[in-house]
Design an enzyme around this catalytic site. Structure first.
Site, PDB file in Angstrom:
ATOM      1  N   LYS A  90     -15.731   2.891  -1.517  1.00  0.00           N
ATOM      2  CA  LYS A  90     -15.487   2.255  -2.486  1.00  0.00           C
ATOM      3  C   LYS A  90     -16.597   2.244  -3.488  1.00  0.00           C
ATOM      4  O   LYS A  90     -17.781   2.262  -3.108  1.00  0.00           O
ATOM      5  CB  LYS A  90     -15.282   0.763  -1.993  1.00  0.00           C
ATOM      6  N   GLY A 194      -0.679 -14.082  -6.416  1.00  0.00           N
ATOM      7  CA  GLY A 194      -1.367 -13.045  -7.156  1.00  0.00           C
ATOM      8  C   GLY A 194      -0.182 -12.116  -7.738  1.00  0.00           C
ATOM      9  O   GLY A 194       0.433 -11.356  -6.677  1.00  0.00           O
ATOM     10  N   VAL A 195       0.369 -11.851  -8.751  1.00  0.00           N
ATOM     11  CA  VAL A 195       1.415 -11.360  -9.100  1.00  0.00           C
ATOM     12  C   VAL A 195       0.968 -10.411 -10.297  1.00  0.00           C
ATOM     13  O   VAL A 195       1.809 -10.037 -11.199  1.00  0.00           O
ATOM     14  CB  VAL A 195       2.714 -12.161  -9.503  1.00  0.00           C
ATOM     15  N   GLY A 196      -0.151  -9.711 -10.111  1.00  0.00           N
ATOM     16  CA  GLY A 196      -0.465  -8.539 -10.970  1.00  0.00           C
ATOM     17  C   GLY A 196       0.182  -7.290 -10.508  1.00  0.00           C
ATOM     18  O   GLY A 196       1.233  -7.126 -10.523  1.00  0.00           O
ATOM     19  N   VAL A 198       0.002  -5.183  -7.955  1.00  0.00           N
ATOM     20  CA  VAL A 198       0.854  -4.932  -6.523  1.00  0.00           C
ATOM     21  C   VAL A 198       1.833  -6.264  -6.360  1.00  0.00           C
ATOM     22  O   VAL A 198       2.992  -5.988  -6.140  1.00  0.00           O
ATOM     23  CB  VAL A 198      -0.188  -4.922  -5.345  1.00  0.00           C
ATOM     24  N   GLY A 199       1.362  -7.572  -6.597  1.00  0.00           N
ATOM     25  CA  GLY A 199       2.253  -8.463  -6.204  1.00  0.00           C
ATOM     26  C   GLY A 199       3.445  -8.442  -6.973  1.00  0.00           C
ATOM     27  O   GLY A 199       4.776  -9.110  -6.513  1.00  0.00           O
TER      28      GLY A 199
END
Length: 371
Positions: A90, A194-196, A198-199
């Protein structure tokens, strides 16, 4: 940035101890471009380390190091349990992508990646996008997750969300015993934090499955976009309010540490299954989750769809082939849940054992037969 929360602060002594697990940790500093970055290679037992680049305004270098060490370790386990011939790594870039991201910085980062000679393959993560990887690739050949215009897989959040949904179907079948796994979500209340990147995609799958969806996010832009696409979705003001509400499923899709002692004590949900990495706030939380009768679908098992997508790009990307491979997350999740039940251990422990066994066995073979 919409998928966000504050990463946990880890004491320096604990950082050092955790870092000893890793094969290599490298720091980069390029004053001309403003680049300050860390790449952590946890393991190459199964192949070169593949993992995304997170661009985030960490409060300190120690906080960035804590995040990259934990995330890279998770990538090793994710690749292993998913059956990929890849190791875990990462990268983090320290800074605010909204104000500090530039072509010069990304190209400097590309030279940093290139200097590792292929031991680390990079891709997108929080704060970086496929267009950024195109710039990184101008300086390095060890880049995936590029735009479709450059022969890449494009936005990896698409299959990340799909994989989480597949894992959630498996968990729902385990908990509610429906013969049709999709039916296990119909009428259930799912809270998405969290709805960025992926969400947002996960919400679409849940709505299509007939779930009642409740969401929250620190970004009003992200919330407005979800409301525009799915007017039936309910919005609450905070993660705390979401956790305290009546839920069947809790889906953390922001940054790590979502499952603290306090959250586990408050949750009414029967299932925790989300896209966030490193959801367990500290060792031992998985036992608290189990003691409360909550089924935890381990994060690195269910959120592996993005890794599957960018890994497929290394063969010459086919979305259909990558989606078929991501569909297998359903079977992997079932295997993990069944092994946890069989061995009488938390699901996180069961997943770790499966991943560690493959890294040990295949890694030993690679050591014997490969130069």
């Amino acid at each position: 940035m919409s998928d966000s929360s504050t990463p946990p602060v880890v004491p320096a002594t604990e950082l050092l101890e955790h870092g000893l697990e890793h094969e290599q940790v490298v720091f980069a500093n390029d004053p001309a471009s403003g680049l300050r970055a860390i790449i952590a290679i946890h393991s190459t037992a199964l192949g070169p380390a593949l993992g995304g680049t997170r661009f985030y305004p960490y409060a300190s270098t120690a906080a960035a190091l804590a995040d990259v060490l934990a995330l890279s370790r998770g990538m090793s386990y994710k690749a292993a349990v998913t059956g990929l011939d890849l190791g875990g790594g990462k990268a983090v870039i320290i800074g605010d992508p909204a104000t500090q991201k530039s072509e010069a910085l990304l190209r400097a980062y590309g030279r940093f990646v290139e200097s590792l000679g292929g031991r680390y393959l990079t891709a997108c993560d929080v704060g970086t996008y496929s267009e950024d990887m195109d710039l990184v690739a101008r300086e390095s050949s060890f880049v995936t997750g590029r735009t479709e215009a450059h022969g890449g897989a494009g936005d990896s959040s698409v299959l990340t969300a799909y994989g989480v949904f597949c894992g959630l179907r498996a968990a729902a079948e385990t908990v509610w015993g429906d013969h049709d796994p999709a039916a296990g979500l119909a009428g259930r209340t799912v809270g998405v934090a969290g709805v960025g990147k992926v969400g947002r995609h996960l919400v679409g799958h849940l709505v299509d499955a007939g779930a009642r969806v409740v969401v929250t996010d620190v970004s009003t832009t992200a919330l407005d976009r979800v409301r525009d696409e799915h007017p039936e979705v309910q919005v609450v003001t905070s993660t705390e309010a979401l956790v305290a509400s009546a839920l069947d499923v809790y889906a953390p899709c922001a940054l790590g540490g979502a499952l603290s002692d306090e959250v586990v004590a408050e949750l009414s949900a029967r299932i925790v299954c989300g896209a966030a990495n490193n959801q367990l706030a500290h060792p031992g939380v998985e036992k608290l989750v189990e003691d409360r009768g909550i089924v935890y679908a381990p994060d690195y098992v269910v959120n592996a769809g993005g890794l599957v997508q960018v890994a497929d790009e290394l063969e010459g990307f086919s979305f259909e082939r990558a989606k078929l491979r991501a569909t297998r997350i359903y079977d992997t999740t079932r295997t993990v849940l069944e092994r946890a039940r069989r061995d009488g251990v938390p699901t996180a422990t069961a997943a770790d054992r499966i991943a560690e066994q493959r890294m040990l066995e295949v890694g030993r073979l690679r050591g014997i037969w490969l130069p």
